[in-house]
Structure formats: structure tokens, C-alpha cells
Design a protein around this motif. Structure first.
Motif, PDB file in Angstrom:
ATOM      1  N   VAL A  54       0.845  -1.203   0.000  1.00 54.60           N
ATOM      2  CA  VAL A  54       0.000   0.000   0.000  1.00 54.60           C
ATOM      3  C   VAL A  54       0.877   1.248   0.000  1.00 54.60           C
ATOM      4  O   VAL A  54       0.620   2.208  -0.748  1.00 54.60           O
ATOM      5  CB  VAL A  54      -0.977   0.002   1.197  1.00 54.60           C
ATOM      6  N   THR A  55       1.926   1.233   0.799  1.00 59.47           N
ATOM      7  CA  THR A  55       2.842   2.382   0.857  1.00 59.47           C
ATOM      8  C   THR A  55       3.521   2.601  -0.488  1.00 59.47           C
ATOM      9  O   THR A  55       3.607   3.738  -0.972  1.00 59.47           O
ATOM     10  CB  THR A  55       3.898   2.173   1.966  1.00 59.47           C
ATOM     11  N   VAL A  56       3.978   1.519  -1.110  1.00 60.88           N
ATOM     12  CA  VAL A  56       4.605   1.628  -2.432  1.00 60.88           C
ATOM     13  C   VAL A  56       3.610   2.192  -3.442  1.00 60.88           C
ATOM     14  O   VAL A  56       3.966   3.052  -4.258  1.00 60.88           O
ATOM     15  CB  VAL A  56       5.171   0.266  -2.901  1.00 60.88           C
ATOM     16  N   PHE A  57       2.380   1.736  -3.383  1.00 58.34           N
ATOM     17  CA  PHE A  57       1.363   2.238  -4.317  1.00 58.34           C
ATOM     18  C   PHE A  57       1.193   3.749  -4.173  1.00 58.34           C
ATOM     19  O   PHE A  57       1.201   4.482  -5.166  1.00 58.34           O
ATOM     20  CB  PHE A  57       0.025   1.523  -4.087  1.00 58.34           C
ATOM     21  N   TRP A  58       1.024   4.239  -2.931  1.00 60.58           N
ATOM     22  CA  TRP A  58       0.824   5.678  -2.734  1.00 60.58           C
ATOM     23  C   TRP A  58       2.077   6.467  -3.104  1.00 60.58           C
ATOM     24  O   TRP A  58       1.973   7.549  -3.697  1.00 60.58           O
ATOM     25  CB  TRP A  58       0.380   5.978  -1.304  1.00 60.58           C
ATOM     26  N   LEU A  59       3.238   5.939  -2.778  1.00 60.33           N
ATOM     27  CA  LEU A  59       4.484   6.602  -3.182  1.00 60.33           C
ATOM     28  C   LEU A  59       4.631   6.595  -4.698  1.00 60.33           C
ATOM     29  O   LEU A  59       5.157   7.553  -5.279  1.00 60.33           O
ATOM     30  CB  LEU A  59       5.694   5.942  -2.522  1.00 60.33           C
ATOM     31  N   PHE A 118      -1.758  -0.628   8.128  1.00 60.28           N
ATOM     32  CA  PHE A 118      -1.171  -0.530   9.470  1.00 60.28           C
ATOM     33  C   PHE A 118      -2.103  -1.046  10.555  1.00 60.28           C
ATOM     34  O   PHE A 118      -2.009  -0.640  11.715  1.00 60.28           O
ATOM     35  CB  PHE A 118      -0.716   0.906   9.782  1.00 60.28           C
ATOM     36  N   GLY A 119      -3.008  -1.949  10.171  1.00 56.74           N
ATOM     37  CA  GLY A 119      -3.931  -2.538  11.138  1.00 56.74           C
ATOM     38  C   GLY A 119      -4.977  -1.568  11.631  1.00 56.74           C
ATOM     39  O   GLY A 119      -5.706  -1.875  12.575  1.00 56.74           O
ATOM     40  N   VAL A 120      -5.095  -0.394  10.994  1.00 58.53           N
ATOM     41  CA  VAL A 120      -5.986   0.656  11.474  1.00 58.53           C
ATOM     42  C   VAL A 120      -6.963   1.139  10.398  1.00 58.53           C
ATOM     43  O   VAL A 120      -8.137   1.363  10.675  1.00 58.53           O
ATOM     44  CB  VAL A 120      -5.164   1.865  11.989  1.00 58.53           C
TER      45      VAL A 120
END
Length: 179
Positions: A54-59, A118-120
Motif C-alpha cells: 500500500v505504501t509503495v502504491f501511494w508513493l 497498518f492494522g488501522v
């Protein structure tokens, strides 16, 4: 070698942060799928793998936006076929850094497993549990991932070739500490 025109600090930061995250996600993917059964460690690794994706996608989206609004420095003097190959590899990498996380997300949701960042932060479920397409999406995710690993390897080897054989300053454009 002459004056080396560099990428912006933002472009460098996005490049290296994404490179580290992609490598970490790939290694974690290999490790987690090699763990037999369903253990707490395996579940934890799957969560981390998804968070990295998910982080890679947004970056990746941020990086595409940055690239669209900031011209890269001119390429160093090299044969046309190398410039064309580099351009093609970069376009393919941009495509893969978006498609690999998306295919993982769709595979996860088709498997009936929600992605909770992030579990949130629960991500929307765009594909309901669907055993008919789950295996296709798994294969797609794996194929895209291994394709990206191959292209990244060639990209890194080409950068090292330019640095140590051609000595043309190509790598210095993306590394703030090289001259």
C-alpha cells in the motif's frame, strides 16, 4: 566526465525509499510464502507485506505526479539504443510499481482477506471473495512481481555498468553523495 546534472532531492528520496520498500516487500513475500501452515508469524508477515505494498502504491502515485511536473536531468552521452532501453525500462518500472500492489490488493480481497493499512485503516473491498478469480490474481501478482524483480535487477546492473565501466556519471545523477 564533466558536470553531472542531478535529479531533485525529492526524486532521489522517492527513488531510494521505494527501492528499499520494494526489495523489503519482495524478500518478505518470499519468506512469508515459505512458512508452512498458518502461524502468527506468517500472518504478521502478510500484514507487513500488504502495508509495504500500500505504501509503495501511494508513493508510486506521488512519484508519477512528481515526474509529470518535474523534468529529469538530461541523459548523459550514450548510444541511442541505450537511451531507448533506459526509457523503456523506466516506463515499465513505473507501470509495475503501480500494478504489483494493485494485483496484490485484488488477490487479497478476492481471497476474502481485507487489507487494513497498518492494522488501522481498512481499505475498501472492490472485489468480493471470489475463488474463481483468486488463483488468476495470485498468478498475476507473482508474475508481475518477478517481472519487476528482473527489470529492477537489469536497471541496477546498468547503473553499475555506467558507474564503473563507462564512468559517465549516470549513477551520480541519482546518488547525492557521488560526484
Amino acid at each position: 566526465m564533466g558536470v553531472v546534472l542531478r535529479y531533485t532531492r525529492t526524486a532521489m528520496a522517492l527513488h531510494w525509499l521505494m527501492a528499499l520498500l520494494i526489495i523489503a516487500g519482495f524478500v518478505l513475500g518470499l519468506v512469508m510464502t515459505d512458512i508452512p501452515g498458518l502461524t502468527m508469524t506468517k500472518l504478521k508477515y502478510f500484514s507487513w507485506h500488504k502495508w509495504i505494498g500500500v505504501t509503495v502504491f501511494w508513493l508510486a502515485l506521488l512519484r508519477v505526479l512528481w515526474r509529470a511536473t518535474h523534468l529529469p536531468p538530461p541523459t548523459v552521452n550514450m548510444p541511442a539504443w541505450q537511451k531507448n532501453a533506459a526509457h523503456l525500462a523506466h516506463q515499465l518500472l513505473y507501470l509495475l510499481i503501480i500494478l504489483v500492489p494493485l494485483s496484490g490488493y485484488f488477490y487479497s480481497t478476492a481471497s476474502g482477506v481485507a487489507v487494513v493499512y497498518f492494522g488501522v485503516i481498512p481499505l475498501p473491498t472492490l472485489i468480493e471473495k471470489n475463488d474463481a478469480i483468486k488463483d488468476v490474481l495470485k498468478l498475476l501478482h507473482q508474475t508481475l512481481t518477478y517481472t519487476m524483480a528482473a527489470v529492477v535487477t537489469v536497471h541496477a546492473l546498468a547503473a553499475l555498468k555506467h558507474q564503473f565501466i563507462d564512468r559517465d556519471g549516470t549513477l551520480a545523477r541519482m546518488l547525492p553523495f557521488l560526484k
